[in-house]
Design a protein around this motif. Structure first.
Motif, PDB file in Angstrom:
ATOM      1  N   ASP A  42       1.510  -1.289  -0.307  1.00 13.96           N
ATOM      2  CA  ASP A  42       0.122  -0.271   0.262  1.00 13.96           C
ATOM      3  C   ASP A  42       1.027   1.009   0.246  1.00 13.96           C
ATOM      4  O   ASP A  42       0.668   1.697  -1.416  1.00 13.96           O
ATOM      5  N   LEU A  43       1.929   1.352   0.778  1.00 11.26           N
ATOM      6  CA  LEU A  43       2.903   2.531   0.590  1.00 11.26           C
ATOM      7  C   LEU A  43       3.295   2.916  -0.080  1.00 11.26           C
ATOM      8  O   LEU A  43       3.834   4.418  -1.056  1.00 11.26           O
ATOM      9  N   VAL A  44       4.436   1.576  -0.797  1.00 13.86           N
ATOM     10  CA  VAL A  44       4.935   1.796  -2.061  1.00 13.86           C
ATOM     11  C   VAL A  44       3.161   2.563  -3.469  1.00 13.86           C
ATOM     12  O   VAL A  44       3.826   3.184  -4.370  1.00 13.86           O
ATOM     13  N   GLN A  45       2.551   2.206  -3.383  1.00 10.72           N
ATOM     14  CA  GLN A  45       1.762   2.142  -4.575  1.00 10.72           C
ATOM     15  C   GLN A  45       1.188   4.277  -4.118  1.00 10.72           C
ATOM     16  O   GLN A  45       1.075   4.652  -4.826  1.00 10.72           O
ATOM     17  N   GLN A  46       0.895   4.087  -2.404  1.00  7.47           N
ATOM     18  CA  GLN A  46       0.831   5.294  -2.320  1.00  7.47           C
ATOM     19  C   GLN A  46       2.105   6.759  -2.635  1.00  7.47           C
ATOM     20  O   GLN A  46       2.133   7.891  -3.119  1.00  7.47           O
ATOM     21  N   LEU A  47       3.076   6.441  -2.853  1.00  7.48           N
ATOM     22  CA  LEU A  47       4.909   6.561  -2.914  1.00  7.48           C
ATOM     23  C   LEU A  47       4.420   6.842  -4.543  1.00  7.48           C
ATOM     24  O   LEU A  47       5.080   8.240  -4.679  1.00  7.48           O
TER      25      LEU A  47
END
Length: 164
Positions: free
Chosen positions: A149-154
């Motif tokens: 999720d974090l990588v997608q948000q980044l």
């Protein structure tokens, strides 16, 4: 006759899918041609980020920050586990898992394209004394899910940076 109807049906279905604009979801297009990342070599977030950027069409990852049009500077990457509730016997019963990631983006002249930003993701997990091993595995799965999720948000944050 039956084969012709089946072939016509398949041809019609594929033409409908092609005509409606259906495409598989891809990574967001980043606004720079070359990017240097400041992830630690052992970072799981960094590994997933690099994998997704390599799939992207327009952006190339470079090892030398001087050759990069933009630099992603990692300020903080931290996993946290906090006790939220206790059982009647005083043992930890519920935990909150957090993944904190701080970063900023600068261009080749060290001008800020994106100011220092922190992304924080959290998940709750309930534990018992009996299910210790299963809960450890669930905790690891939750951290992996938060990393994705974090990588997608980044990637979405980087894609929103205006082109220079």
């Amino acid at each position: 006759m039956r084969r012709r109807l089946l072939a016509a049906g398949l041809l019609g279905a594929t033409s409908l899918l092609a005509g409606c604009g259906f495409r598989l979801r891809r990574s967001a297009a980043l606004p720079f041609r070359t990017l240097h990342t400041g992830f630690a070599p052992t970072s799981a977030i960094g590994a997933e980020f690099r994998r997704l950027v390599r799939v992207a069409e327009d952006t190339e990852l470079v090892d030398d920050p001087k050759k990069a049009e933009a630099r992603l500077e990692v300020l903080r990457e931290q996993r946290e586990r906090e006790v939220v509730a206790f059982s009647t016997t005083g043992r930890p019963r519920e935990y909150q898992l957090r993944l904190r990631f701080g970063f900023r983006v600068v261009d080749a002249q060290s001008r800020e394209l994106l100011p220092p930003t922190e992304l924080v993701l959290s998940r709750d997990i309930v534990s018992t004394d009996i299910e210790v091993v299963a809960k450890q595995q669930e905790e690891e799965l939750l951290f992996r899910d938060m990393q994705s999720d974090l990588v997608q948000q980044l990637l979405r944050r980087l894609a929103a940076i205006p082109r220079p």
